[in-house]
Every structure is written in C-alpha cells, then in structure tokens.
Design an enzyme around this catalytic site. Sequence first.
Site, PDB file in Angstrom:
ATOM      1  CD  GLU A 113      -2.198  -1.592   2.761  1.00 20.11           C
ATOM      2  OE1 GLU A 113      -2.035  -1.318   3.905  1.00 20.11           O
ATOM      3  OE2 GLU A 113      -3.341  -1.699   2.589  1.00 20.11           O
ATOM      4  CB  CYS A 123      -8.629   0.808   8.122  1.00 19.07           C
ATOM      5  SG  CYS A 123      -8.039   0.730   5.861  1.00 19.07           S
TER       6      CYS A 123
HETATM    7  O1  FUB Z   1      -2.414  -0.818   9.712  1.00 17.39           O
HETATM    8  C1  FUB Z   1      -3.834  -0.413   9.706  1.00 17.39           C
HETATM    9  C2  FUB Z   1      -4.673   0.320   8.403  1.00 17.39           C
HETATM   10  O2  FUB Z   1      -4.849  -0.885   7.930  1.00 17.39           O
HETATM   11  C3  FUB Z   1      -3.947   0.977   7.424  1.00 17.39           C
HETATM   12  O3  FUB Z   1      -4.464   2.470   7.734  1.00 17.39           O
HETATM   13  C4  FUB Z   1      -4.823   0.284   6.551  1.00 17.39           C
HETATM   14  O4  FUB Z   1      -3.508   1.284   5.305  1.00 17.39           O
HETATM   15  C5  FUB Z   1      -4.737  -0.800   6.358  1.00 17.39           C
HETATM   16  O5  FUB Z   1      -3.678  -1.662   6.371  1.00 17.39           O
HETATM   17 ZN    ZN Z   2      -7.788   2.399   4.973  1.00 13.52          ZN
END
Ligand code: FUB
Ligand code: ZN
Length: 671
Positions: free
Chosen positions: A341, A437
């Site tokens: 990501e 999230c």
């Molecule tokens: O790791 C916590 C959250 O989950 C992150 O901010 C998102 O990118 C997802 O990976």
């Molecule tokens: Zn998210």
Amino acid sequence: MKENYIASANIKDVTISSGLFGRVSRLVREKVIPYQWEILNDTAKDAVPDHSIENFSVAEGNDQGYPSHCIANFKIAAGDETGDFYGMVFQDSDLAKWLEAVSYQLMSGPDPELERQVDDTIDLIGRAQQEDGYLNTYFTIKEPGNRFTNLCECHEMYCAGHMMEAAAAYYEATGKDKLLKIMCRMADLIDENFGPEENKRHGYPGHEEIELGLVKLYKVTNDKRYLRLAKYFIDERGKNPLYFDIEFEKRNHASHFSYLYPPYGMYSNGPKYAQYHLPVREQKTFEGHAVRCMYLASGAVDVARLTGDEELLSVCRGLYKNMVQRRMYLTGGIGSTAKAEMFTSDYDLPNDLVYGETCASVGIMFFTKRLMEAEQKGDYADTMERALFNTCLAGMSLDGRSFFYVNPLEADPVLSRENPDKAHVLTVRPSWFGCACCPPNLSRMITSLPEYLYTVCDDQVYMNLYMSNQAKLQLKSHAIELEVDTEYPYEGVVKITAKTTGSYGICLRIPSWSRERWKAEINGKRVSEQPSDGFLCIDHNWNEGDVIVLELDFEPKRVYANPRVSKDVGKVAVQCGPLVYCLEEADNGKGLQRIYLPKSSQLQLMSRKDKLEGINEIHAKGLRLRDMEDTSVLYESNVEWNYDEVDLVFIPYYAWANRGENEMTVWIHEN
Ligand code: FUB
Ligand code: ZN
C-alpha cells in the site's frame, strides 16, 4: 512561525445544510453510523466482507466470513464473555473511529439514545482496560505477555491513538470524561515505558497515529507530557540504532504478518515502509505506506505548530510539495502500488494498478487541515478539496451501504478478475472488509467536516471549502456569523452573507482551477482586492446582511498530466470545478480504452438532478477506435484505423460504480 490566534471552526458551530455535502452528512448520520454499529456488533446480516488478500482479509483466523467481532473482542477482554480474539490485530481501532465519528455527530446535535449507547460502550471499554491502564484487546486476549514487543507490526499505539482521539472528541462533545480518563491512563502507561530517558524504551510505533491522539489529549487536558511524547515519537523515528531491528532480534524474528508479507511480516517491508529509513527531519519525499505517511505528517505539523518548531514545519512543507507535485493522482488519491500500500517513486502514477486507499485520502484531509492551521495557503485547501470531492467521496456508495478501499482511475472488471496484479482493484464496493480501516475513517472525517470549512487566523476567516452552511466563528476579537448558499460543486456561484456587523476579514479561496477567471462582488460592487497565496482577503467594515457573491470558473476543462507521468502521455482528463469526471461503461458501452476525445470537441455541462442523486454530466463528441477487420489478428503492419463517432457522457468520478459492475476510466486518449 507567526504567533497568531489560529483555530479551525468548531464542529458544533457549523451546520452543513444542503447540497451535496448536506446529503452526504445526513447519509452518514442516518445510515452509515447505525450500519457501522451493526457491523461492530456482528448484527448486520447482509454485510458481505471482501476477502481479497490485498485487502488484508485473509488473515489467519480472519477468513471465516464474519464481518467484525470488534465489540465481542472487548467483551472477551473485559471478562463479560468467553471466546477468542478474532480479526485484525488493530480491530479495536474500528470501534475507536466509530466512537469518534459519533462524538462529532453529538457535537452537531443531541441524541440521548445514541449517547446512552456510547456510554454503555465506554463502560465496556473501561472493563476491558487492565489494572495498570493497558488497553488492547488483541494482546489482552491472545498475547498478554508480549505487550510492546512488536511495535513494528502490532499496532498497539495505533489503536491507542485512535481511542485517544475518540476520548478527546467525546469529552468535547458531552463533557463526560470517563473515556478520557481511560485513555489518559493508557497514555501515562506508554509515557512510563517510552521516552528519551535511559530507563525507558527508545521506540516508536510501526503505524503512526498515536502522535495525533496524544496531541488531542494534550489539547483537552493541557498536560504537556502528552505533547512531549508525541514529539518524542516523531523525533525518535529513524534514529540509529533502528528500534525495529532491535525488537526484531529480541523476539527471535517472530512476526505477526508473515502470511501477508513473508518471511518476517511488516518488518520485511523495510524501513521506508514505515518511514524509519531516515530521521523524520531528514526526509524529503514521502516513502512507504501512504496512510502512515499522512498520519506522520499530520502529527508532525501539529507538533511543529504547538511547539513553534519551524524546522519540523519546513520538513512537512517539503513532503507536501513532493506529494502534490509528483506523487498524487488527479483525483487526490495516493499510493501507486498494492504491494504494501505504498508510494513508489516520483511520477509513477499508474491508473489501473493504483492503490489510492480511501484512508490515505482521508489522511490528506488531516494533513492539509493542519497545514492550513500553520499557514494559510490556498494550495493546501485546493489539495484538501481535491481529495475530498473525488477520492474520499468515491470511497462510499451513494446509499452509504458499501465502500471502496482502493480507488482506481481505470478499471475493467474482467481484468480485475483475471489479472492477479489487478485483483485489488474492485469495480463494485464491498459492504465491509476484513481490514475495515476505511469505512469508519470516512465517517469520522465526514462528521467532523465543519472543522475543515474554515480556518480562523486573528481577525480573518479563511474559507477553505465551499458548501452551503451556517457558521458561527470565534475570531480573535469578534464572534461572527456567516451564511453560505451555493450549489457547489455543481455551480460556481457562492453567496456569502455576513450576519455580523464589525470590522473583520473574509478570505475567499480562489481555487487554482479558477485562477484565470473569477469575479467577486460585495452588495453588487466589484471588489478591488487581488488574491494572494490563493486567497482573496477582504478586510472590511461589514454590516449585517452584506452579501458577497463569488463567481468561479465553471467551464468544464481538459486537464493534462506532466509528461513524466508516462501512463497519461497523450491522454486527457476532464474536470469541472473541483470534480474530476470519468467515463463509465453504463453510459458509454464497453471498451473505454478505445475511446478518443478529439481536441476539437466541445465539452458541454448538463445538469442531471434525476441521476445518481443529482449530478452534472459532461457531454462531448468522441470517437471509438473500430476493431480490426479480421478479429483473429493480434498484430498487423498494414492497418488503416477506422473510428466511429460516439456521444460521450462523463459523470463525476465520485459517483462511479453505483450502477453495477462496469468499466471506468478517468484518462482518455486525445487526438
Ligand atoms: O494498518 C492499519 C490500516 O490498515 C492502515 O492504515 C491501512 O492502510 C490498512 O493497512
Ligand atoms: Zn483504509
């Protein structure tokens, strides 16, 4: 840094009344927040979680199809129920974000039933807290002996930070301090364990967020220890020896996320992933995980502003520039790869492999709001607007029942199914996620949206975002009221009525897309002031009822990317006002990548109040490249290309994927 009186608007003092965000705010209040409560309690029977690996759902023990288990985890940690922990290691943060969203909602208007629900939940959180103040259901249930041994991966501080934000918000909304006290105890425990002193651990969180939570605790308690700890975490990150190397050795290379990131979980992603490749003050480019970057930079601006740290602010300015000049999509999305990501490198902005996580664009909102509090530059608000009106809004369906995690600029359902590199690019929003999230992040941002609309600096008010609202604003020496009426983002006329007599400044943002053409009048008389730093500041002796009319350039425009963005070479996108438009298969048929928008085609704006909850469409004459005559041929030297004339219909990007599975593209060929 100037020593000014600076504040964002108070949520309770701004009512977003009508228009696009009137509708979206209502939707979040009436539909999304109740739906998310059902999800947290596992009572939303129609929720079908997305289980693709890219969305983290195929976690060990998290692939059995039930959406959340979040409240159940708290009940088990509290000893109210028996059972095992289930979900992501940061599952607690889903509840924290929901509580924060609800707190903002309660600031906007009372809801005794909802407040009672929150109070009961806070009681539950209190019962789940350990004797010494520790709060985290994963570690309490599953690994009680391993607290703070894997900061790199295990999100303890991230969850704590989110719950601190919720605690501060609920205290501000209701004056009730139970959750605040719970989170102060957790913050105190962290402060006892981490810090510059010799007897403490010299660590920092793998996923930034606690910095934001600590600053909010500091703001409501005035306890400087919390601000100091936030600053410590920022300054410690990336210092040698690297803390995550040390803890990795200490835990004998055990890792939590090895199924996702082999062989050593998030530790394998390397220092850039979690921004510890360099001390923060030496970082010049946003590297690694995009959401982490936004939270780090947001916390850093907070700390810089509250401690008068000009050096840190200038680092944040540099990072901001790197993002908007080289690493951000036209839609305000960030993160060019699904692999961890992450950001990749300058100008690498593939439209189909993009990540563009909804949370990352929500993070842009956090970052730019704080930059606006540090220095009032229209460019920050322009970026805030780009992220909000495009990627953030696209993160949720028009009915508030489904959500995007990944926000592509080019999508084809067939390729998403068949090409594993595109499996993360969904063309229909799932109703929930194993890693959830994004949906509650959207809720908390939308219920706090009033804060983003205005920044007050001394006796001037900066209008960052335009939408219909009534606002009460506390300037340095006046309390004022304003009323804004507009059909923005579907019309460019913004009418602002001063409801308070007195001498103060109203600063109107002149968006970069309207820099060449705009007009402002007070009571029908043209204003003579000129914009500076993106704002047209009118310092005036206002009488109650004075009306400013701002007219922005609402001609649809063609937009081109810097040619270093190789994927957009020879392509054009269409924007009108703040909205980026796209072509969708539902309006234009299949094969969107064979469509051309000739340079000579006029772009025509059409109001469609009847479509997709009310949108503007842009119509244009286009061409569609015809198939080769012999469709069995893959390659050919002697080809004469033929085109069919087509009527193109562009819709706002945020409204795509609300009519079933279909192709979409933002960038199209131009000839
Ligand atoms: O790791 C916590 C959250 O989950 C992150 O901010 C998102 O990118 C997802 O990976
Ligand atoms: Zn998210």
